[in-house]
Scaffold this motif. Structure first.
Motif, PDB file in Angstrom:
ATOM      1  N   LEU A 176    -100.422  35.691  -5.495  1.00 12.81           N
ATOM      2  CA  LEU A 176    -101.485  36.241  -4.655  1.00 12.81           C
ATOM      3  C   LEU A 176    -101.312  35.852  -3.208  1.00 12.81           C
ATOM      4  O   LEU A 176    -101.334  36.721  -2.314  1.00 12.81           O
ATOM      5  CB  LEU A 176    -102.844  35.754  -5.177  1.00 12.81           C
ATOM      6  CG  LEU A 176    -104.055  36.111  -4.303  1.00 12.81           C
ATOM      7  CD1 LEU A 176    -104.248  37.620  -4.227  1.00 12.81           C
ATOM      8  CD2 LEU A 176    -105.315  35.419  -4.819  1.00 12.81           C
ATOM      9  N   TYR A 177    -101.129  34.565  -2.951  1.00 16.08           N
ATOM     10  CA  TYR A 177    -101.028  34.108  -1.558  1.00 16.08           C
ATOM     11  C   TYR A 177     -99.705  34.526  -0.921  1.00 16.08           C
ATOM     12  O   TYR A 177     -99.642  34.743   0.298  1.00 16.08           O
ATOM     13  CB  TYR A 177    -101.218  32.604  -1.483  1.00 16.08           C
ATOM     14  CG  TYR A 177    -102.648  32.178  -1.745  1.00 16.08           C
ATOM     15  CD1 TYR A 177    -103.681  32.619  -0.914  1.00 16.08           C
ATOM     16  CD2 TYR A 177    -102.980  31.375  -2.824  1.00 16.08           C
ATOM     17  CE1 TYR A 177    -104.996  32.255  -1.148  1.00 16.08           C
ATOM     18  CE2 TYR A 177    -104.296  31.004  -3.061  1.00 16.08           C
ATOM     19  CZ  TYR A 177    -105.292  31.453  -2.222  1.00 16.08           C
ATOM     20  OH  TYR A 177    -106.605  31.096  -2.462  1.00 16.08           O
ATOM     21  N   THR A 178     -98.663  34.655  -1.726  1.00 16.43           N
ATOM     22  CA  THR A 178     -97.408  35.180  -1.187  1.00 16.43           C
ATOM     23  C   THR A 178     -97.574  36.621  -0.757  1.00 16.43           C
ATOM     24  O   THR A 178     -97.097  37.029   0.321  1.00 16.43           O
ATOM     25  CB  THR A 178     -96.286  35.070  -2.233  1.00 16.43           C
ATOM     26  OG1 THR A 178     -96.081  33.708  -2.581  1.00 16.43           O
ATOM     27  CG2 THR A 178     -94.986  35.646  -1.685  1.00 16.43           C
ATOM     28  N   PHE A 179     -98.258  37.408  -1.578  1.00 14.82           N
ATOM     29  CA  PHE A 179     -98.494  38.812  -1.218  1.00 14.82           C
ATOM     30  C   PHE A 179     -99.349  38.925   0.045  1.00 14.82           C
ATOM     31  O   PHE A 179     -99.026  39.711   0.953  1.00 14.82           O
ATOM     32  CB  PHE A 179     -99.172  39.537  -2.373  1.00 14.82           C
ATOM     33  CG  PHE A 179     -99.605  40.944  -2.032  1.00 14.82           C
ATOM     34  CD1 PHE A 179     -98.669  41.949  -1.850  1.00 14.82           C
ATOM     35  CD2 PHE A 179    -100.948  41.254  -1.879  1.00 14.82           C
ATOM     36  CE1 PHE A 179     -99.060  43.243  -1.515  1.00 14.82           C
ATOM     37  CE2 PHE A 179    -101.355  42.534  -1.549  1.00 14.82           C
ATOM     38  CZ  PHE A 179    -100.415  43.534  -1.366  1.00 14.82           C
ATOM     39  N   LEU A 180    -100.412  38.136   0.134  1.00 15.59           N
ATOM     40  CA  LEU A 180    -101.281  38.190   1.314  1.00 15.59           C
ATOM     41  C   LEU A 180    -100.544  37.733   2.568  1.00 15.59           C
ATOM     42  O   LEU A 180    -100.665  38.358   3.635  1.00 15.59           O
ATOM     43  CB  LEU A 180    -102.521  37.324   1.084  1.00 15.59           C
ATOM     44  CG  LEU A 180    -103.481  37.788  -0.019  1.00 15.59           C
ATOM     45  CD1 LEU A 180    -104.621  36.800  -0.181  1.00 15.59           C
ATOM     46  CD2 LEU A 180    -104.031  39.183   0.292  1.00 15.59           C
ATOM     47  N   LEU A 220     -91.346  42.127   4.380  1.00 13.92           N
ATOM     48  CA  LEU A 220     -91.612  43.442   3.816  1.00 13.92           C
ATOM     49  C   LEU A 220     -91.052  43.542   2.399  1.00 13.92           C
ATOM     50  O   LEU A 220     -91.723  44.039   1.480  1.00 13.92           O
ATOM     51  CB  LEU A 220     -91.003  44.533   4.702  1.00 13.92           C
ATOM     52  CG  LEU A 220     -91.129  45.972   4.181  1.00 13.92           C
ATOM     53  CD1 LEU A 220     -92.596  46.367   4.033  1.00 13.92           C
ATOM     54  CD2 LEU A 220     -90.387  46.945   5.105  1.00 13.92           C
ATOM     55  N   ALA A 221     -89.836  43.046   2.214  1.00 13.24           N
ATOM     56  CA  ALA A 221     -89.216  43.088   0.886  1.00 13.24           C
ATOM     57  C   ALA A 221     -90.008  42.242  -0.112  1.00 13.24           C
ATOM     58  O   ALA A 221     -90.257  42.661  -1.248  1.00 13.24           O
ATOM     59  CB  ALA A 221     -87.770  42.599   0.969  1.00 13.24           C
ATOM     60  N   GLY A 228     -95.673  44.295  -7.095  1.00 15.53           N
ATOM     61  CA  GLY A 228     -95.420  44.788  -8.439  1.00 15.53           C
ATOM     62  C   GLY A 228     -95.665  43.720  -9.491  1.00 15.53           C
ATOM     63  O   GLY A 228     -96.300  43.973 -10.520  1.00 15.53           O
ATOM     64  N   PHE A 229     -95.164  42.494  -9.245  1.00 18.44           N
ATOM     65  CA  PHE A 229     -95.388  41.399 -10.189  1.00 18.44           C
ATOM     66  C   PHE A 229     -96.873  41.058 -10.287  1.00 18.44           C
ATOM     67  O   PHE A 229     -97.367  40.750 -11.378  1.00 18.44           O
ATOM     68  CB  PHE A 229     -94.600  40.162  -9.752  1.00 18.44           C
ATOM     69  CG  PHE A 229     -93.146  40.229 -10.085  1.00 18.44           C
ATOM     70  CD1 PHE A 229     -92.712  40.133 -11.399  1.00 18.44           C
ATOM     71  CD2 PHE A 229     -92.207  40.396  -9.086  1.00 18.44           C
ATOM     72  CE1 PHE A 229     -91.361  40.191 -11.715  1.00 18.44           C
ATOM     73  CE2 PHE A 229     -90.855  40.453  -9.384  1.00 18.44           C
ATOM     74  CZ  PHE A 229     -90.431  40.350 -10.698  1.00 18.44           C
ATOM     75  N   LEU A 230     -97.576  41.088  -9.166  1.00 18.86           N
ATOM     76  CA  LEU A 230     -98.993  40.752  -9.165  1.00 18.86           C
ATOM     77  C   LEU A 230     -99.794  41.759  -9.985  1.00 18.86           C
ATOM     78  O   LEU A 230    -100.667  41.380 -10.777  1.00 18.86           O
ATOM     79  CB  LEU A 230     -99.503  40.697  -7.726  1.00 18.86           C
ATOM     80  CG  LEU A 230    -100.930  40.184  -7.514  1.00 18.86           C
ATOM     81  CD1 LEU A 230    -101.075  38.770  -8.051  1.00 18.86           C
ATOM     82  CD2 LEU A 230    -101.292  40.226  -6.028  1.00 18.86           C
TER      83      LEU A 230
END
Length: 308
Positions: A176-180, A220-221, A228-230
């Motif tokens: 979650l925090y990586t995505f944010l 971006l990558a 997708g994993f989240l």
């Protein structure tokens, strides 16, 4: 034929050894991406704006505070996954039915030769031939770690650890925090990335410009892949399954542990809302929710073990 089987087993062993050896490299890679991103966002583009004054300075301060908050939560969650044991089977663990039958017969012998004994929750007791011990419900053997892991989801090379009962919540928060964080960085650096392909003059040295470009592409990558994993793991939590169990469900018409989205969520994140977004559990949740320990999981009251 015997020689082919030996070669296959040897190749699997080599593959597991390689995965174990990637550990320190993957941690350094994660820290390297964090370092490049920090330099591009704080030192190169938004840190200098703090001395400009006015609204630009206020906007830069807000961005830097948000960036540091998400980064701190990301790293806290990441190292919680890395350094938290996912959960192992105690050498003296026995299911409730095994304890009741102790003295009457040897349950391990019957299990080892194919006998399956239902425990008190009407589930089957399994036996791991590699670890030479019984396996609790939802426990699986990890070939990379060489042991049985409680409620194993998968072995993650990025965190150099198995993801299981005791660190699955931390792994989800890491996603979650990586995505944010990566989404925020992508949006912040996008104007600078677009400027690379325009005719306007771009301030900065070739080194800082290259770092900004690299940070944008990397974030971006990561944002796209982690998204997708989240999404996948959100669906797994909603159904109270793991990655491994998702494949098991394909051969079973019923799943005993799906108790509804709210209870499924609480089995991973706990009942105390104050702890939902941090990689920790309250003492109260650990005391009253045995499923957080990875050994006992409630199932549907009308579930028949013969259907599973």
């Amino acid at each position: 034929m015997h020689r082919s089987g030996t070669t296959m087993a040897w190749n699997v062993f080599q593959f597991c050894t390689v995965l174990r050896g990637l550990g320190s490299i993957m941690i350094l890679l994660v820290l390297g991406v964090v370092g490049v991103t920090y330099y591009a966002v704080v030192w190169t583009n938004y840190g200098p704006a703090l001395s400009d004054g006015g609204l630009d300075s206020l906007a830069a301060l807000t961005i830097i505070i948000l960036f540091h908050f998400l980064l701190a939560m990301l790293l806290w969650s990441y190292f919680s996954v890395v350094f938290t044991d996912p959960g192992v089977v105690s050498p003296n663990w026995r299911s409730a039915s095994d304890e009741e039958q102790r003295g009457e017969s040897d349950p391990l012998n019957s299990l080892e030769f194919g006998g399956l004994q239902p425990d008190s929750s009407n589930q089957r007791t399994r036996f791991c031939r590699k670890c030479n011990q019984p396996k609790p419900p939802r426990c699986h053997h990890c070939s990379v770690c060489g042991r049985c892991v409680l409620k194993m989801d998968h072995h993650c090379v990025w965190v150099v650890n198995c993801v299981g009962a005791l660190n699955y919540k931390y792994f989800l928060l890491f996603l979650l925090y990586t995505f944010l964080e990566t989404t925020l960085v992508t949006l912040l650096l996008m104007p600078h990335f677009i400027a690379f392909f325009s005719d306007e003059e771009i301030p900065g040295t070739p080194g800082t410009l290259a770092t900004t470009f690299l940070a944008f592409v990397l974030n971006l990558a990561f944002a796209l892949s982690v998204m997708g994993f989240l999404i996948m793991h959100i669906s797994l939590v909603a159904a109270n399954t793991t990655t491994i169990e998702a494949y098991e469900k394909k051969t079973s018409p019923k799943w005993p542990y799906d108790l509804g989205r709210k209870k499924n969520f609480e089995q991973v994140f706990g009942m105390d809302k104050r702890y939902w977004l941090i990689p920790a559990y309250s003492e109260e949740d650990l005391r009253r929710m045995p499923e957080l320990q990875g050994l006992d999981y409630p199932s549907k009251p009308d579930f028949d073990s013969q259907d599973f």
